[in-house]
Design a protein around this motif. Structure first.
Motif, short mmCIF file in Angstrom:
data_model
loop_
_atom_site.label_atom_id
_atom_site.label_comp_id
_atom_site.label_asym_id
_atom_site.label_seq_id
_atom_site.Cartn_x
_atom_site.Cartn_y
_atom_site.Cartn_z
N THR A 110 0.81 -1.22 0.00
CA THR A 110 0.00 0.00 0.00
C THR A 110 0.85 1.27 0.00
OG1 THR A 110 -1.87 -1.13 1.07
CG2 THR A 110 -1.79 1.28 1.24
N PRO A 111 1.89 1.40 0.87
CA PRO A 111 2.74 2.59 0.79
C PRO A 111 3.39 2.79 -0.57
CG PRO A 111 3.14 1.41 2.84
CD PRO A 111 2.26 0.53 2.01
N LEU A 112 3.85 1.69 -1.19
CA LEU A 112 4.48 1.80 -2.52
C LEU A 112 3.46 2.24 -3.56
CD1 LEU A 112 6.89 1.40 -4.41
CD2 LEU A 112 6.20 -0.99 -4.66
N ALA A 113 2.27 1.64 -3.53
CA ALA A 113 1.23 2.01 -4.49
C ALA A 113 0.82 3.47 -4.32
CB ALA A 113 0.01 1.09 -4.33
N ASN A 114 0.69 3.94 -3.08
CA ASN A 114 0.33 5.34 -2.83
C ASN A 114 1.42 6.28 -3.30
OD1 ASN A 114 -2.06 4.51 -1.66
ND2 ASN A 114 -1.28 4.60 0.44
N PHE A 115 2.67 5.89 -3.08
CA PHE A 115 3.80 6.72 -3.51
C PHE A 115 3.82 6.84 -5.03
CE2 PHE A 115 8.30 7.13 -4.78
CZ PHE A 115 8.60 8.34 -4.14
N ILE A 116 3.61 5.72 -5.72
CA ILE A 116 3.58 5.74 -7.19
C ILE A 116 2.43 6.62 -7.69
CG2 ILE A 116 3.12 4.32 -9.23
CD1 ILE A 116 4.74 2.10 -7.92
N GLU A 117 1.27 6.51 -7.03
CA GLU A 117 0.10 7.28 -7.46
C GLU A 117 0.31 8.79 -7.27
OE1 GLU A 117 -4.75 7.21 -6.84
OE2 GLU A 117 -3.45 6.53 -5.24
N LYS A 118 0.99 9.19 -6.18
CA LYS A 118 1.18 10.61 -5.88
C LYS A 118 2.31 11.23 -6.69
CE LYS A 118 -0.55 10.23 -1.15
NZ LYS A 118 -0.19 10.26 0.30
N ASN A 119 3.15 10.41 -7.29
CA ASN A 119 4.28 10.92 -8.08
C ASN A 119 4.20 10.36 -9.49
OD1 ASN A 119 6.22 12.23 -5.87
ND2 ASN A 119 5.38 10.35 -5.01
N PRO A 120 3.53 11.08 -10.39
CA PRO A 120 3.28 10.56 -11.75
C PRO A 120 4.54 10.16 -12.50
CG PRO A 120 1.98 12.53 -11.33
CD PRO A 120 2.92 12.39 -10.18
N THR A 121 5.65 10.88 -12.28
CA THR A 121 6.87 10.53 -13.02
C THR A 121 7.42 9.18 -12.58
OG1 THR A 121 8.21 11.78 -11.42
CG2 THR A 121 7.51 12.93 -13.42
N ILE A 122 7.09 8.76 -11.35
CA ILE A 122 7.53 7.46 -10.86
C ILE A 122 6.88 6.34 -11.66
CG2 ILE A 122 7.45 5.89 -8.88
CD1 ILE A 122 9.51 7.98 -8.51
N VAL A 123 5.66 6.59 -12.15
CA VAL A 123 4.95 5.58 -12.94
C VAL A 123 5.77 5.21 -14.17
CG1 VAL A 123 2.89 5.07 -14.29
CG2 VAL A 123 2.69 6.32 -12.13
N MET A 124 6.28 6.23 -14.88
CA MET A 124 7.08 5.96 -16.07
C MET A 124 8.36 5.21 -15.71
SD MET A 124 6.95 6.21 -19.31
CE MET A 124 5.71 7.47 -19.60
N LEU A 125 8.98 5.60 -14.59
CA LEU A 125 10.19 4.92 -14.15
C LEU A 125 9.89 3.45 -13.84
CD1 LEU A 125 13.20 5.15 -13.30
CD2 LEU A 125 12.40 5.70 -11.00
N ALA A 126 8.78 3.21 -13.12
CA ALA A 126 8.41 1.84 -12.76
C ALA A 126 8.08 1.01 -14.00
CB ALA A 126 7.21 1.86 -11.81
N LEU A 127 7.42 1.63 -14.98
CA LEU A 127 7.13 0.92 -16.23
C LEU A 127 8.42 0.59 -16.97
CD1 LEU A 127 4.01 2.93 -17.46
CD2 LEU A 127 4.04 0.57 -16.65
N GLY A 128 9.38 1.50 -16.91
CA GLY A 128 10.69 1.22 -17.49
C GLY A 128 11.36 0.04 -16.81
N PHE A 129 11.21 -0.05 -15.48
CA PHE A 129 11.74 -1.19 -14.74
C PHE A 129 11.09 -2.49 -15.23
CE2 PHE A 129 12.77 1.45 -10.67
CZ PHE A 129 13.89 1.96 -11.31
N LEU A 130 9.76 -2.47 -15.38
CA LEU A 130 9.05 -3.66 -15.83
C LEU A 130 9.51 -4.08 -17.23
CD1 LEU A 130 5.38 -3.07 -14.60
CD2 LEU A 130 7.16 -4.49 -13.57
N LEU A 131 9.74 -3.08 -18.09
CA LEU A 131 10.21 -3.37 -19.45
C LEU A 131 11.58 -4.04 -19.39
CD1 LEU A 131 9.13 -2.88 -22.32
CD2 LEU A 131 10.44 -0.76 -22.36
N MET A 132 12.46 -3.52 -18.56
CA MET A 132 13.80 -4.08 -18.42
C MET A 132 13.74 -5.49 -17.82
SD MET A 132 17.12 -2.50 -16.44
CE MET A 132 16.28 -2.45 -14.85
N ILE A 133 12.88 -5.67 -16.82
CA ILE A 133 12.74 -6.99 -16.19
C ILE A 133 12.20 -8.00 -17.20
CG2 ILE A 133 11.48 -8.30 -14.43
CD1 ILE A 133 11.52 -5.60 -12.79
N GLY A 134 11.21 -7.57 -18.01
CA GLY A 134 10.66 -8.45 -19.04
C GLY A 134 11.72 -8.89 -20.03
N MET A 135 12.54 -7.96 -20.50
CA MET A 135 13.61 -8.31 -21.44
C MET A 135 14.63 -9.23 -20.79
SD MET A 135 12.80 -6.99 -24.28
CE MET A 135 14.32 -7.39 -25.12
N THR A 136 14.89 -9.03 -19.49
CA THR A 136 15.83 -9.89 -18.77
C THR A 136 15.29 -11.31 -18.66
OG1 THR A 136 16.58 -7.98 -17.46
CG2 THR A 136 17.12 -10.17 -16.63
#
Length: 244
Positions: free
Chosen positions: A182-208
């Protein structure tokens, strides 16, 4: 007493404690990938469904890991080659990692497109969120839970022979995920730029995951070092924006 003497004998040795602490830390780190995906996906749901979806998703991850541990002999057998193609012997683990990686790449790319070009999806965003409230969202979480669970358990098998240590590490790691969700989800929701960073992480993890499935192993340390550096840069950007 005989049961505890047999299965928890490692508690009487420093090596056993070191193995348990190391595996707990490894399982928590491996759980970060799963937690980021769950946080991003549940934040798209109506507010009243988010906490429930997170609890269901993380509880399912725990159940899957415990079931896989109970069938440990079968899981170890999943690393045996099933067929050979492109000069590489593929196992069931490889196929699961490739499928999960492709799903993560597709999902991250789709979400990045929605974020970069929201105008095309204005009309469908609300309806889409409601439609996946407890159906599509839970299904997607369960799908990735399976991928991350297989990777997690095979990592645990490679680090220790004590089944009790594996159970303890998995339960502790999932408990940390439950507390941090819940704290992580709230932090991501309150900081829109974090969403793009997290999606970039998921993209990198997927390729890995895909690379790992094809036999090109990328050391986890490199992946998490890159994620940590990116998070540090984004943290500095957020600090700079607040100061301005």
């Amino acid at each position: 007493m005989e049961f505890f003497a047999t299965h928890f004998a490692f508690l009487s040795s420093p090596e056993g404690w070191a193995a348990m602490v190391t595996l707990i830390a490894m399982e928590i780190v491996l759980g970060i990938d799963n937690l980021i995906f769950i946080s991003i996906l549940t934040n798209k749901l109506p507010a009243e469904h988010r906490a429930r979806a997170r609890r269901l998703g993380i509880s399912a991850a725990l159940i899957m890991r415990l079931i896989l541990l109970a069938t440990i002999a079968y899981i170890v057998g999943m690393t045996a080659p099933v067929f050979t193609a492109f000069g590489h012997a593929f196992s069931w683990r490889d196929l699961i990692l490739i499928a999960g990686g492709l799903f993560l790449v597709w999902k991250a790319t789709k979400e990045i497109h929605h974020t970069v070009d929201p105008v095309d999806h204005e009309d469908s965003t609300v309806g889409q969120a409601i439609n996946i409230s407890l159906g599509g969202a839970i299904f997607q979480i369960l799908l990735l839970d399976l991928v991350f669970s297989v990777d997690s358990i095979i990592t645990a098998v490679g680090m220790t022979d004590h089944l009790a240590i594996m159970y303890i590490a998995v339960i502790v790691a999932i408990t940390v995920m439950m507390v941090a969700a819940t704290p992580l989800a709230n932090f991501i929701e309150k900081n829109p730029t974090i969403v793009m960073l997290a999606l970039g992480f998921l993209l990198m993890i997927g390729m890995t995951l895909i690379a790992d499935g094809f036999g090109f192993h990328v050391p986890k340390g490199y992946i998490y070092a890159a994620m940590g550096f990116s998070a540090l840069v984004e943290g500095l950007n957020m600090l700079a924006r607040r100061r301005r």
